[in-house]
Motif scaffolding. Structure first.
Motif, PDB file in Angstrom:
ATOM      1  N   LEU A  98       0.840  -1.189   0.000  1.00 15.34           N
ATOM      2  CA  LEU A  98       0.000   0.000   0.000  1.00 15.34           C
ATOM      3  C   LEU A  98       0.879   1.243   0.000  1.00 15.34           C
ATOM      4  CD1 LEU A  98      -2.651  -1.070   2.668  1.00 15.34           C
ATOM      5  CD2 LEU A  98      -2.769  -1.332   0.183  1.00 15.34           C
ATOM      6  N   ILE A  99       0.596   2.163  -0.919  1.00 13.00           N
ATOM      7  CA  ILE A  99       1.291   3.453  -0.958  1.00 13.00           C
ATOM      8  C   ILE A  99       0.491   4.428  -0.100  1.00 13.00           C
ATOM      9  CG2 ILE A  99       2.247   5.278  -2.407  1.00 13.00           C
ATOM     10  CD1 ILE A  99       3.438   2.540  -3.004  1.00 13.00           C
ATOM     11  N   LEU A 100       1.148   4.978   0.938  1.00 13.77           N
ATOM     12  CA  LEU A 100       0.475   5.833   1.907  1.00 13.77           C
ATOM     13  C   LEU A 100       1.245   7.135   2.091  1.00 13.77           C
ATOM     14  CD1 LEU A 100      -0.201   3.014   4.512  1.00 13.77           C
ATOM     15  CD2 LEU A 100      -1.971   4.203   3.195  1.00 13.77           C
ATOM     16  N   PRO A 101       0.584   8.208   2.552  1.00 16.91           N
ATOM     17  CA  PRO A 101       1.298   9.460   2.838  1.00 16.91           C
ATOM     18  C   PRO A 101       2.368   9.212   3.907  1.00 16.91           C
ATOM     19  CG  PRO A 101      -1.073   9.817   2.818  1.00 16.91           C
ATOM     20  CD  PRO A 101      -0.870   8.333   2.796  1.00 16.91           C
ATOM     21  N   ARG A 102       3.577   9.675   3.654  1.00 13.19           N
ATOM     22  CA  ARG A 102       4.697   9.414   4.562  1.00 13.19           C
ATOM     23  C   ARG A 102       4.794  10.480   5.647  1.00 13.19           C
ATOM     24  NH1 ARG A 102       9.910  11.123   4.651  1.00 13.19           N
ATOM     25  NH2 ARG A 102       9.695  12.172   2.617  1.00 13.19           N
ATOM     26  N   ARG A 103       5.109  10.029   6.871  1.00 11.05           N
ATOM     27  CA  ARG A 103       5.378  10.965   7.959  1.00 11.05           C
ATOM     28  C   ARG A 103       6.652  11.744   7.665  1.00 11.05           C
ATOM     29  NH1 ARG A 103       6.320   8.203  13.247  1.00 11.05           N
ATOM     30  NH2 ARG A 103       6.773  10.357  13.865  1.00 11.05           N
ATOM     31  N   THR A 104       6.631  13.026   7.903  1.00 10.08           N
ATOM     32  CA  THR A 104       7.808  13.867   7.684  1.00 10.08           C
ATOM     33  C   THR A 104       8.968  13.389   8.552  1.00 10.08           C
ATOM     34  OG1 THR A 104       6.385  15.763   7.219  1.00 10.08           O
ATOM     35  CG2 THR A 104       8.686  16.218   7.753  1.00 10.08           C
ATOM     36  N   GLY A 105      10.141  13.258   7.935  1.00  6.07           N
ATOM     37  CA  GLY A 105      11.336  12.880   8.664  1.00  6.07           C
ATOM     38  C   GLY A 105      11.521  11.399   8.874  1.00  6.07           C
ATOM     39  N   VAL A 106      10.647  10.567   8.299  1.00 10.13           N
ATOM     40  CA  VAL A 106      10.736   9.119   8.481  1.00 10.13           C
ATOM     41  C   VAL A 106      10.838   8.433   7.116  1.00 10.13           C
ATOM     42  CG1 VAL A 106       9.584   7.060   9.378  1.00 10.13           C
ATOM     43  CG2 VAL A 106       9.363   9.235  10.579  1.00 10.13           C
ATOM     44  N   GLY A 107      11.866   7.621   6.930  1.00 11.61           N
ATOM     45  CA  GLY A 107      11.981   6.781   5.736  1.00 11.61           C
ATOM     46  C   GLY A 107      12.138   7.525   4.426  1.00 11.61           C
ATOM     47  N   ALA A 108      12.716   8.712   4.434  1.00  5.22           N
ATOM     48  CA  ALA A 108      12.811   9.511   3.208  1.00  5.22           C
ATOM     49  C   ALA A 108      13.657   8.833   2.140  1.00  5.22           C
ATOM     50  CB  ALA A 108      13.382  10.893   3.525  1.00  5.22           C
ATOM     51  N   ALA A 109      14.792   8.250   2.528  1.00  5.82           N
ATOM     52  CA  ALA A 109      15.667   7.607   1.547  1.00  5.82           C
ATOM     53  C   ALA A 109      14.993   6.386   0.940  1.00  5.82           C
ATOM     54  CB  ALA A 109      16.992   7.212   2.197  1.00  5.82           C
ATOM     55  N   ALA A 110      14.332   5.582   1.767  1.00  8.79           N
ATOM     56  CA  ALA A 110      13.631   4.402   1.258  1.00  8.79           C
ATOM     57  C   ALA A 110      12.490   4.796   0.329  1.00  8.79           C
ATOM     58  CB  ALA A 110      13.093   3.575   2.425  1.00  8.79           C
ATOM     59  N   ALA A 111      11.895   5.958   0.566  1.00  9.20           N
ATOM     60  CA  ALA A 111      10.784   6.428  -0.266  1.00  9.20           C
ATOM     61  C   ALA A 111      11.253   7.135  -1.528  1.00  9.20           C
ATOM     62  CB  ALA A 111       9.894   7.364   0.544  1.00  9.20           C
ATOM     63  N   GLY A 112      12.550   7.168  -1.766  1.00  7.94           N
ATOM     64  CA  GLY A 112      13.057   7.854  -2.948  1.00  7.94           C
ATOM     65  C   GLY A 112      12.817   9.349  -2.906  1.00  7.94           C
ATOM     66  N   GLY A 113      12.703   9.914  -1.697  1.00  7.19           N
ATOM     67  CA  GLY A 113      12.483  11.346  -1.548  1.00  7.19           C
ATOM     68  C   GLY A 113      11.049  11.789  -1.725  1.00  7.19           C
ATOM     69  N   GLN A 114      10.127  10.863  -1.936  1.00  5.90           N
ATOM     70  CA  GLN A 114       8.722  11.217  -2.126  1.00  5.90           C
ATOM     71  C   GLN A 114       8.037  11.470  -0.789  1.00  5.90           C
ATOM     72  OE1 GLN A 114       7.089   9.105  -6.016  1.00  5.90           O
ATOM     73  NE2 GLN A 114       7.538   7.598  -4.459  1.00  5.90           N
ATOM     74  N   ASP A 115       6.866  12.121  -0.848  1.00  2.00           N
ATOM     75  CA  ASP A 115       6.092  12.322   0.370  1.00  2.00           C
ATOM     76  C   ASP A 115       5.130  11.161   0.615  1.00  2.00           C
ATOM     77  OD1 ASP A 115       4.217  12.758  -1.593  1.00  2.00           O
ATOM     78  OD2 ASP A 115       3.803  14.840  -1.039  1.00  2.00           O
ATOM     79  N   SER A 116       5.297  10.072  -0.125  1.00  2.00           N
ATOM     80  CA  SER A 116       4.544   8.848   0.099  1.00  2.00           C
ATOM     81  C   SER A 116       5.529   7.704   0.319  1.00  2.00           C
ATOM     82  CB  SER A 116       3.639   8.540  -1.103  1.00  2.00           C
ATOM     83  OG  SER A 116       4.423   8.362  -2.275  1.00  2.00           O
ATOM     84  N   ILE A 117       5.026   6.580   0.866  1.00  2.00           N
ATOM     85  CA  ILE A 117       5.892   5.434   1.130  1.00  2.00           C
ATOM     86  C   ILE A 117       5.108   4.146   0.906  1.00  2.00           C
ATOM     87  CG2 ILE A 117       5.358   5.341   3.618  1.00  2.00           C
ATOM     88  CD1 ILE A 117       8.406   4.698   4.007  1.00  2.00           C
ATOM     89  N   GLY A 118       5.771   3.128   0.347  1.00  4.35           N
ATOM     90  CA  GLY A 118       5.149   1.831   0.115  1.00  4.35           C
ATOM     91  C   GLY A 118       5.400   0.905   1.293  1.00  4.35           C
ATOM     92  N   LEU A 119       4.331   0.336   1.851  1.00 11.67           N
ATOM     93  CA  LEU A 119       4.429  -0.535   3.022  1.00 11.67           C
ATOM     94  C   LEU A 119       3.795  -1.890   2.736  1.00 11.67           C
ATOM     95  CD1 LEU A 119       3.406   2.030   5.805  1.00 11.67           C
ATOM     96  CD2 LEU A 119       5.723   1.362   5.123  1.00 11.67           C
ATOM     97  N   ARG A 120       4.450  -2.949   3.260  1.00 10.42           N
ATOM     98  CA  ARG A 120       3.923  -4.303   3.088  1.00 10.42           C
ATOM     99  C   ARG A 120       4.227  -5.116   4.330  1.00 10.42           C
ATOM    100  NH1 ARG A 120       4.365  -9.613   0.825  1.00 10.42           N
ATOM    101  NH2 ARG A 120       6.574  -9.788   0.298  1.00 10.42           N
ATOM    102  N   CYS A 121       3.323  -6.008   4.675  1.00 15.10           N
ATOM    103  CA  CYS A 121       3.506  -6.946   5.781  1.00 15.10           C
ATOM    104  C   CYS A 121       3.613  -8.336   5.170  1.00 15.10           C
ATOM    105  CB  CYS A 121       2.318  -6.853   6.744  1.00 15.10           C
ATOM    106  SG  CYS A 121       2.456  -7.912   8.194  1.00 15.10           S
ATOM    107  N   PRO A 122       4.839  -8.877   5.017  1.00 18.04           N
ATOM    108  CA  PRO A 122       5.013 -10.140   4.297  1.00 18.04           C
ATOM    109  C   PRO A 122       4.483 -11.335   5.088  1.00 18.04           C
ATOM    110  CG  PRO A 122       7.088  -9.458   5.263  1.00 18.04           C
ATOM    111  CD  PRO A 122       6.119  -8.331   5.496  1.00 18.04           C
ATOM    112  N   ALA A 123       4.106 -12.383   4.371  1.00 19.57           N
ATOM    113  CA  ALA A 123       3.537 -13.567   5.011  1.00 19.57           C
ATOM    114  C   ALA A 123       4.582 -14.631   5.323  1.00 19.57           C
ATOM    115  CB  ALA A 123       2.449 -14.158   4.107  1.00 19.57           C
ATOM    116  N   HIS A 124       5.789 -14.511   4.771  1.00 18.15           N
ATOM    117  CA  HIS A 124       6.790 -15.552   4.988  1.00 18.15           C
ATOM    118  C   HIS A 124       7.192 -15.608   6.463  1.00 18.15           C
ATOM    119  CE1 HIS A 124      10.293 -18.085   4.512  1.00 18.15           C
ATOM    120  NE2 HIS A 124      10.007 -18.244   3.232  1.00 18.15           N
TER     121      HIS A 124
END
Length: 345
Positions: A98-124
């Motif tokens: 799920l792509i969700l609005p990103r909290r400011t100051g959290v995970g910026a590099a992983a988000a590629g600098g966007q104000d959104s972030i992709g999150l997943r809860c894997p089943a493995h």
């Protein structure tokens, strides 16, 4: 170095490596990921460098299943629409990002600098064991809220579905947690939840009909979203050319495949063996000496499970061309069709 997920101390070793800012090979039910602490800009930069991936191309962050994944989501996401919560309840842990609005100051590099972030809860279970260990640190250790983990391969190449695939791509020095072959074999379905309505960015094992049934909302296509807004977020695995082996991939229907095979010479000019691989569901007449053939399953799920492994296997034979029968119509085949179209782009 490959370590078995059920071996003593394997989970702890992987969690310690993540805390130390190192990379690991992480099994999931979709494909193996190249994982790092999603909150560490330095560790995330190692992912981009190892893959040869542009730093503005976002990564998916994997969160623990604690509280249904909601505590991890709350750490990274500024807000979560009601329909996104419905999708989490229906499909997490599982192959849904799920792509969700990103909290400011959290995970910026992983988000590629966007104000959104992709999150997943894997089943493995092995992935969840590492994530849980990171969320329950020993005294003096740092809590890690999520693992950024794109597929563990060079950027744009075929995704890995076994630990051996990861080692062949990323080298023997990487710590790789062996959780066995991936059960699904293609990457997660990606849904953008930042536009007020669910938008399909990448198909996967969870179909658009599954998503609509779970949240009671019509799922918009990426094209519909782009027509409504020029600020659509970038997402992982959505470039036109992606998942490509070294050999050139071409999609054809069964009739065109047979016609192309019939036009081939009887043998390779230099007698080095097959130079063309055919991956098809239809029974084809292949008598030429320059073609090797693999049979594609007639059902979408087993076809998805073996797709990347077959592409790697055919590549290892040294063929120059891979001719693939176009997948049939139907929502169940959307994920396989998407990967093959990008591989052939």
């Amino acid at each position: 170095m490959i370590v078995a997920s059920n071996a003593p101390d394997s989970i702890a070793s992987c969690a310690d490596a993540i805390r130390a800012g190192a990379l690991i090979g992480l099994p999931t039910e979709t494909v193996y990921g190249l994982g790092a602490d999603a909150s560490s800009d330095e560790a995330v930069a190692k992912i981009f460098a190892a893959k040869g991936r542009p730093a503005d191309h976002p990564l998916i962050v994997h969160v623990a299943a604690l509280d249904g994944g909601m505590s991890g989501v709350a750490h990274y996401a500024q807000q979560v629409p009601a329909f996104a919560k419905q999708l989490m309840a229906a499909f997490w842990p599982g192959p849904l990002t799920l792509i969700l609005p990103r909290r400011t100051g959290v995970g910026a590099a992983a988000a590629g600098g966007q104000d959104s972030i992709g999150l997943r809860c894997p089943a493995h279970p092995a992935a969840q064991a590492v994530l849980a260990a990171l969320r329950h640190p020993a005294q003096g250790q740092t809590e890690v809220w999520g693992i950024a983990a794109p597929s563990a391969n060079r950027f744009g190449r075929v995704s890995p579905t076994t630990a051996a695939h990861v080692q062949s791509e990323m080298g023997h020095e990487l710590l790789i947690l062996d959780g066995g072959p991936c059960t699904l074999g293609i990457e997660s379905t990606i849904i953008d939840c930042t536009r007020g309505a669910p938008v399909l960015l990448r198909p996967g094992s969870i179909t658009s009909a599954d998503v609509e049934a779970a949240c009671g909302r019509r799922l918009l296509s990426k094209e519909e979203q782009e027509a409504q807004s020029s600020q659509a977020p970038r997402a992982s695995g959505t470039l036109e050319s992606h998942y490509a082996p070294n050999a050139r991939v071409r999609l054809m229907d069964a009739k065109a495949l047979q016609t192309a095979i019939d036009m081939l010479p009887a043998s390779a000019p230099d007698a080095r063996g097959p130079t063309i691989a055919v991956y098809a569901r239809a029974p084809l007449k292949v008598v030429t000496g320059i073609v090797t053939q693999r049979t594609m399953p007639n059902d979408a799920a087993p076809a998805a499970h073996e797709l990347f492994s077959v592409l790697r296997e055919l590549d290892a034979l040294g063929v120059q061309l891979i001719w693939v029968e176009t997948p049939p119509d139907g929502l169940a085949w959307d994920g396989v069709r998407d990967r093959l179209q990008r591989a052939a782009a």
